[in-house]
Design a protein around this motif. Structure first.
Motif, PDB file in Angstrom:
ATOM      1  N   GLY A 121       0.815  -1.213   0.000  1.00  0.00           N
ATOM      2  CA  GLY A 121       0.000   0.000   0.000  1.00  0.00           C
ATOM      3  C   GLY A 121       0.846   1.259   0.000  1.00  0.00           C
ATOM      4  O   GLY A 121       0.472   2.267   0.603  1.00  0.00           O
ATOM      5  N   GLY A 122       1.993   1.188  -0.666  1.00  0.00           N
ATOM      6  CA  GLY A 122       2.857   2.365  -0.749  1.00  0.00           C
ATOM      7  C   GLY A 122       3.648   2.628   0.515  1.00  0.00           C
ATOM      8  O   GLY A 122       4.353   3.632   0.618  1.00  0.00           O
ATOM      9  N   ARG A 123       3.537   1.710   1.503  1.00  0.00           N
ATOM     10  CA  ARG A 123       4.283   1.907   2.754  1.00  0.00           C
ATOM     11  C   ARG A 123       5.421   0.907   2.864  1.00  0.00           C
ATOM     12  O   ARG A 123       5.284  -0.249   2.493  1.00  0.00           O
ATOM     13  CB  ARG A 123       3.336   1.771   3.945  1.00  0.00           C
ATOM     14  N   VAL A 124       6.521   1.387   3.415  1.00  0.00           N
ATOM     15  CA  VAL A 124       7.726   0.572   3.538  1.00  0.00           C
ATOM     16  C   VAL A 124       7.966   0.253   5.007  1.00  0.00           C
ATOM     17  O   VAL A 124       7.967   1.138   5.862  1.00  0.00           O
ATOM     18  CB  VAL A 124       8.960   1.335   3.000  1.00  0.00           C
ATOM     19  N   GLU A 125       8.142  -1.029   5.289  1.00  0.00           N
ATOM     20  CA  GLU A 125       8.428  -1.436   6.660  1.00  0.00           C
ATOM     21  C   GLU A 125       9.596  -2.405   6.644  1.00  0.00           C
ATOM     22  O   GLU A 125       9.563  -3.414   5.950  1.00  0.00           O
ATOM     23  CB  GLU A 125       7.185  -2.135   7.229  1.00  0.00           C
ATOM     24  N   GLU A 126      10.649  -2.089   7.392  1.00  0.00           N
ATOM     25  CA  GLU A 126      11.801  -2.987   7.406  1.00  0.00           C
ATOM     26  C   GLU A 126      11.468  -4.263   8.180  1.00  0.00           C
ATOM     27  O   GLU A 126      10.766  -4.225   9.196  1.00  0.00           O
ATOM     28  CB  GLU A 126      13.023  -2.311   8.019  1.00  0.00           C
ATOM     29  N   VAL A 127      11.951  -5.388   7.666  1.00  0.00           N
ATOM     30  CA  VAL A 127      11.743  -6.674   8.298  1.00  0.00           C
ATOM     31  C   VAL A 127      13.108  -7.214   8.724  1.00  0.00           C
ATOM     32  O   VAL A 127      14.055  -7.207   7.926  1.00  0.00           O
ATOM     33  CB  VAL A 127      11.083  -7.671   7.305  1.00  0.00           C
ATOM     34  N   ASP A 128      13.201  -7.642   9.974  1.00  0.00           N
ATOM     35  CA  ASP A 128      14.490  -8.165  10.453  1.00  0.00           C
ATOM     36  C   ASP A 128      14.819  -9.488   9.781  1.00  0.00           C
ATOM     37  O   ASP A 128      13.968 -10.382   9.715  1.00  0.00           O
ATOM     38  CB  ASP A 128      14.434  -8.377  11.972  1.00  0.00           C
ATOM     39  N   LEU A 129      16.029  -9.602   9.312  1.00  0.00           N
ATOM     40  CA  LEU A 129      16.515 -10.865   8.764  1.00  0.00           C
ATOM     41  C   LEU A 129      17.292 -11.585   9.858  1.00  0.00           C
ATOM     42  O   LEU A 129      18.177 -11.027  10.474  1.00  0.00           O
ATOM     43  CB  LEU A 129      17.431 -10.623   7.558  1.00  0.00           C
ATOM     44  N   ASP A 130      16.891 -12.824  10.098  1.00  0.00           N
ATOM     45  CA  ASP A 130      17.573 -13.652  11.079  1.00  0.00           C
ATOM     46  C   ASP A 130      18.556 -14.528  10.289  1.00  0.00           C
ATOM     47  O   ASP A 130      18.189 -15.570   9.760  1.00  0.00           O
ATOM     48  CB  ASP A 130      16.514 -14.498  11.803  1.00  0.00           C
ATOM     49  N   VAL A 131      19.801 -14.046  10.184  1.00  0.00           N
ATOM     50  CA  VAL A 131      20.792 -14.741   9.353  1.00  0.00           C
ATOM     51  C   VAL A 131      21.387 -15.912  10.132  1.00  0.00           C
ATOM     52  O   VAL A 131      21.941 -15.716  11.220  1.00  0.00           O
ATOM     53  CB  VAL A 131      21.896 -13.763   8.897  1.00  0.00           C
ATOM     54  N   VAL A 132      21.225 -17.102   9.571  1.00  0.00           N
ATOM     55  CA  VAL A 132      21.674 -18.312  10.279  1.00  0.00           C
ATOM     56  C   VAL A 132      22.757 -19.041   9.479  1.00  0.00           C
ATOM     57  O   VAL A 132      22.915 -18.811   8.308  1.00  0.00           O
ATOM     58  CB  VAL A 132      20.501 -19.274  10.557  1.00  0.00           C
TER      59      VAL A 132
END
Ligand SMILES: [Zn+2]
Length: 132
Positions: A121-132
């Protein structure tokens, strides 16, 4: 979202290989984990934006499905700017709101940065990457 370090490395390697253009590709996964990275051609073939080649897109989506995964992410590179969605990226995501968008910045060639975003919807939300 969990993602293997090897997949992050694959995205960075693709970003470097396609310089000076932006690269792009799709990410398969399941159960909250990214499991496969698939290179696609950038049909736009420019450093300004990316456009997943439609033939590659179909081929990769078949492959992801055959592997029992879903298409959970789309990645591309930023060759000169930060790992944050541009207005072009936000516009492009309107047609495809479900996957996460991973951006690999090579603004500092020696220190690539990969970040993930939900763009809806035109909104940006950062998502945490759990790097394993
Ligand atoms: Zn971008």
């Amino acid at each position: 979202m969990r993602i293997g370090k090897d997949l992050i490395d694959a995205i960075v390697a693709h970003s470097r290989d396609d310089l000076p253009n932006e690269c792009c590709g799709l990410i398969g996964g399941s159960d909250g984990e990214m499991k496969s990275v698939h290179r696609a051609r950038n049909a736009a073939a420019t450093w300004l934006r990316y456009e997943v080649h439609p033939t590659d897109q179909l081929r990769i989506m078949d492959r992801i499905e055959a592997d029992g995964e879903e298409m959970v992410g789309i990645y591309h590179s930023h060759t000169k700017s930060d790992a944050y969605p541009s207005q072009t990226d936000i516009n492009l995501a309107a047609a495809w709101p479900d996957p996460l968008y991973l951006i690999c910045s090579l603004a500092d060639r020696d220190d690539p940065v990969v970040r993930a975003f939900a763009i809806r919807g035109g909104r940006v939300e950062e998502v945490d990457l759990d790097v394993v």
